[in-house]
Every structure is written in C-alpha cells, then in structure tokens.
Design an enzyme around this catalytic site. Structure first.
Site, mmCIF file in Angstrom:
data_model
loop_
_atom_site.group_PDB
_atom_site.id
_atom_site.type_symbol
_atom_site.label_atom_id
_atom_site.label_comp_id
_atom_site.label_asym_id
_atom_site.label_seq_id
_atom_site.Cartn_x
_atom_site.Cartn_y
_atom_site.Cartn_z
ATOM 1 N N SER A 102 -5.969 -1.795 6.298
ATOM 2 C CA SER A 102 -5.372 -0.787 5.432
ATOM 3 C C SER A 102 -6.124 0.536 5.500
ATOM 4 O O SER A 102 -6.207 1.156 6.549
ATOM 5 C CB SER A 102 -5.303 -1.335 4.001
ATOM 6 O OG SER A 102 -4.571 -0.491 3.155
ATOM 7 N N ASP A 241 -1.408 5.722 4.521
ATOM 8 C CA ASP A 241 -2.717 5.164 4.846
ATOM 9 C C ASP A 241 -2.628 4.424 6.176
ATOM 10 O O ASP A 241 -1.614 4.492 6.883
ATOM 11 C CB ASP A 241 -3.223 4.264 3.718
ATOM 12 C CG ASP A 241 -2.401 2.993 3.546
ATOM 13 O OD1 ASP A 241 -1.239 2.978 3.978
ATOM 14 O OD2 ASP A 241 -2.915 2.018 2.975
ATOM 15 N N ASP A 243 -2.169 1.408 7.265
ATOM 16 C CA ASP A 243 -1.069 0.488 7.572
ATOM 17 C C ASP A 243 0.248 0.942 6.960
ATOM 18 O O ASP A 243 1.221 0.204 6.965
ATOM 19 C CB ASP A 243 -1.409 -0.938 7.162
ATOM 20 C CG ASP A 243 -1.505 -1.133 5.653
ATOM 21 O OD1 ASP A 243 -1.779 -0.140 4.943
ATOM 22 O OD2 ASP A 243 -1.335 -2.269 5.182
#
Length: 446
Positions: A102, A241, A243
């Site tokens: 992430s 962000d 992902d």
C-alpha cells in the site's frame, strides 16, 4: 484466537525478512490454494501487484505455490487492489491476491487475499490458512499441477468498470485534472480512465522504477501535487496511494481535501439523488467531529467504528450502508466495490463537481474541521492504559471536554505505541489534554 501472520490488512513486512520472504510467499500460495479448492471445477486464482521491485520475486513464488497444489493462475501485472477484487469476482476465480504494501516504502511488501466474492477474507479463513502454513500441505501429482498465464486486457476491463460508475449524462470535457499515481499500481489505468471521460490529464507519479513507489508522491506526500495543480492552472488534483485504494484531492488553490470532506461530498450527493442507503455513512473513530456535526445538520447519520477499513466494511455490510471510509482517504462505495477504490471515489467526487459547476475550493470544503491532535507514546511493555493513574487522567479529561469534544486513546495493533487523540472547539485545551494523558502514560510505562 490471535493470528500469527495476518495483520489488519493481510501479511506485510520488510522484504526478505520474515514473514515477507519468497519461501513464505510460496507457502501462502500453497496454503491458500489448498484451502480454497472447493467443489469439482477447475480452480483459479488471479494475482495482481503494485510496482515494487520485490513484486516479481513474490509473484513468482506464489505462482509456484498455487500451481503445486493444482490451482491455475491468472497474472494481471501491476493493477490497483480494487481491480484485483473486482476481477476475482468477475472472472469467477476462487481466490484473488494483491501483492502490495500500500502506502509503505518500496522496501516493504505485503500479500492481501480476496475470496471468490471479491471481499477480503474472514478471520476464520485467515486462521485456517495459517494452520495450513504451519503444517504439511500435500502436493498434487505431476499431471495435475496448475497452469499460469497472463491476461493482456485486465487494465481495459478495470478502466471500463471504473468509467461505468460515472454518470452517462456527464463528461469531463474542459476540465484540467492532475493525477498523481504514486509511481504505483494505478499509474496506467487512472490517467487513461480520466482521459477517456474527456479530461485534460496531467499525470505525475507515473514512472515507476521498482524503488520510487510512494517516494515524494501519492496520497501520503501531496506537496508535488499541490504545486503542480497551481502551476498548471488545473481545476483539481487527485492523489492515489501505492495500490490505488486511497484518494486525497487537491483543490485549484493547492489546498488538500481529506477523506472526511470527500465522504461528506459523496454522501450529500447520494442523499440528494435518493441513493444514500440507511440515511448515513460509516466512518472510524478518527474522523473529525466537524464531519459528524456537518452531517447531522443535513439529517445524515454517522456510524463510527474502530480504526481500519476492514471494520468500516463490516459495519457497512451488517447495517446496510453504501458509503463509508476513513479520514486517510480510504473510501468504500459498496454499490460499486468490495473494498476501497481511489479512482472510483475520485469519479464520484468529479461527478458532484461537474453537477455543481463550482470551484473545488468552494464545493469540496464542506465544513471547518474541529481542532484535532494525535500523539503517539512508545512503551517497552506492560499495559499502561490499565494503570489507575492513567485511567484517572483520562476520566478527568473526558469530564473537562463535557461533551464538547472527543478522546480516542488506543494501543497500536502493529507496534508498542499508545495513540492519544483529542479534539474539541478549543485548540489550546485539546493540546493540554493530549499532553497530560501522554505524560501519564509515559510515567505508568516507565
């Protein structure tokens, strides 16, 4: 029962250190593949990843694990987490995998798993997989091993899906939008979807090299986006962000609009259109008190949960809400997705902006946030929040706020840290109360 490998959002850690090693990734593939082979059909898993250097290593290891227990593998390449969830369900796969950490730095990585319905796994499934990881997993006979292949049109499928969430009666013609993809998983699909809807797109954070994901770009580092929006004369900036399951927006003046403001915008639009289910939205205890007051003034309810998108989604599903999320920009719109989707959330915000015909600086800043302060206190051991002196200080702080503010004090789920948050109309009071509680925790933990 405590989970050994799975945290609040899959398995995550520093690459090449336990548990984020190739050997563990292969074992996770074997265990998850064995667990989800239910029924007598040919079983299939889809695997996506972000742009981290280690993604290739972990992807290859997981392919070996899945195929060794007889599961076929469909490789999507770099794709947003919500795209993996969507494609898992639409391709009738038994399991979906996203290899990503992430918003973390590139040296970290993680493994997120989705069930055949596109939702993140239940505690029961994660515990069952952990038990298999620590045991002996039987391999299939040579003729029965799985096959692996790449799907070339995965990006197109997701772009089509994302565009379908934008009202057909609206277009983005004449709107200049800066999109920051964090050099991550959305670097191809997000600019393309916006361009196909008619926007004049300026894309930054779209040159991944394996090591620059989230590095000075993306939703956790919006300074470059703010500068680019102002310098280019754009009407809006969008930051994802690593992902692409989070969204932060920047208005035309270069001011950041957080997830609370975006949820207020989307919920108000849904309410106006008669689409807001259950008359409210779901947010965590960290969402600003100003959001709660703003929604209440419109007759819109707010249900609060513990921290984490998983808890938000559980409450949404249990109580029938279709809008929820976090202040950080992880917004879940269950009419469209089974997890947070930064691009889809951005398109809902854009639809509201086009409908209103107003500048983002006026339309998206829905309320003035109540002063809020969060501090972390690190401790070596024990349970300082159970100390009587700490309890007394917290009780005194709550009495002083007297319903005109909130305290949220909780231990971190990932490190030995106590998080102390207070908010209220008096910023000096908020600071004083947070410092007083932090001091009490430090003394108790000494």
């Amino acid at each position: 029962m405590a989970r050994k490998y799975f945290g609040t959002d899959g398995i995550r850690g520093a690459t090449n250190a336990h548990p984020m090693t190739a050997a563990m990734a292969m074992k996770v593939g074997m265990a998850a593949g064995a667990h989800f082979q239910r029924g007598d059909h040919r079983h299939r898993v889809v695997i996506g990843k972000d742009t981290r250097l280690s993604g290739y290593m972990l992807e290859s290891a997981m392919v070996a694990g899945f195929t060794s227990v007889g599961m076929d593998v469909v490789l999507l390449g770099p794709m947003p987490t919500p795209a993996v969830a969507m494609l898992t369900h639409s391709m009738r796969a038994d399991l979906g995998v996203m290899i990503s950490a992430s918003h973390n730095p590139y040296a970290d990585n993680g493994i997120k798993l989705f069930g055949p319905d596109g939702y993140k796994l239940s505690d029961e499934d994660e515990l069952a997989i952990e038990a298999l990881i620590d045991g002996d997993i039987p391999l299939v006979a040579g003729p029965d091993i799985g096959r692996a292949r790449r799907v070339d049109d995965a990006k197109g499928r997701y772009i089509h899906f994302a565009k379908s969430t934008f009202p057909e009666s609206l277009r983005l013609d004449g709107m200049r939008i800066v999109v920051d993809c964090a050099n991550g998983a959305g670097y191809q699909v997000a600019p393309s979807a916006l361009w196909e809807l008619g926007a004049d797109v300026i894309a930054i954070g779209v040159s991944p090299n394996g090591k620059n994901i989230n590095d000075g770009v993306g939703s956790t580092a919006p300074d470059l986006l703010c500068e680019t929006v102002v310098a280019s004369g754009a009407q809006l900036g969008i930051a994802l962000d690593g992902d692409a399951d989070r969204l932060i927006v920047v208005d035309e003046l270069g001011h950041v609009v957080d997830g609370d403001q975006l949820m207020a915008t989307i919920a108000s639009g849904y309410a106006r259109a008669g689409r807001l289910k259950n008359g409210g939205l779901v947010a965590t205890v960290m969402s600003n008190l100003g959001l709660e007051r703003h929604l209440a003034a419109q007759g819109i309810g707010l249900i609060r949960t513990g921290v984490g998108d998983r808890q938000v989604l559980e409450a949404m599903r249990a109580q029938g809400y279709n809008v929820g999320g976090e202040q950080s920009g992880h917004i879940i719109l269950s009419d469209y997705a089974t997890t947070g989707d930064g691009l889809v959330a951005a398109l809902q915000v854009l639809a509201e902006l086009v409908w209103a015909g107003a500048p983002a600086s006026e339309f998206l800043h829905r309320f003035d946030p109540v002063p809020q302060l969060l501090k972390n206190v690190r401790f070596k051991g024990g349970k300082p929040l159970q100390d009587e002196s700490v309890k007394a200080v917290i009780a005194a702080a709550e009495a002083e706020l007297a319903g005109q503010g909130r305290l949220v004090i909780r231990p971190s789920g990932t490190e030995p840290v106590i998080r102390v948050m207070a908010e209220g109309d008096d910023s000096d009071q908020v600071t004083r109360l947070v410092d007083r509680i932090c001091d009490a925790v430090r003394v108790a933990a000494a």
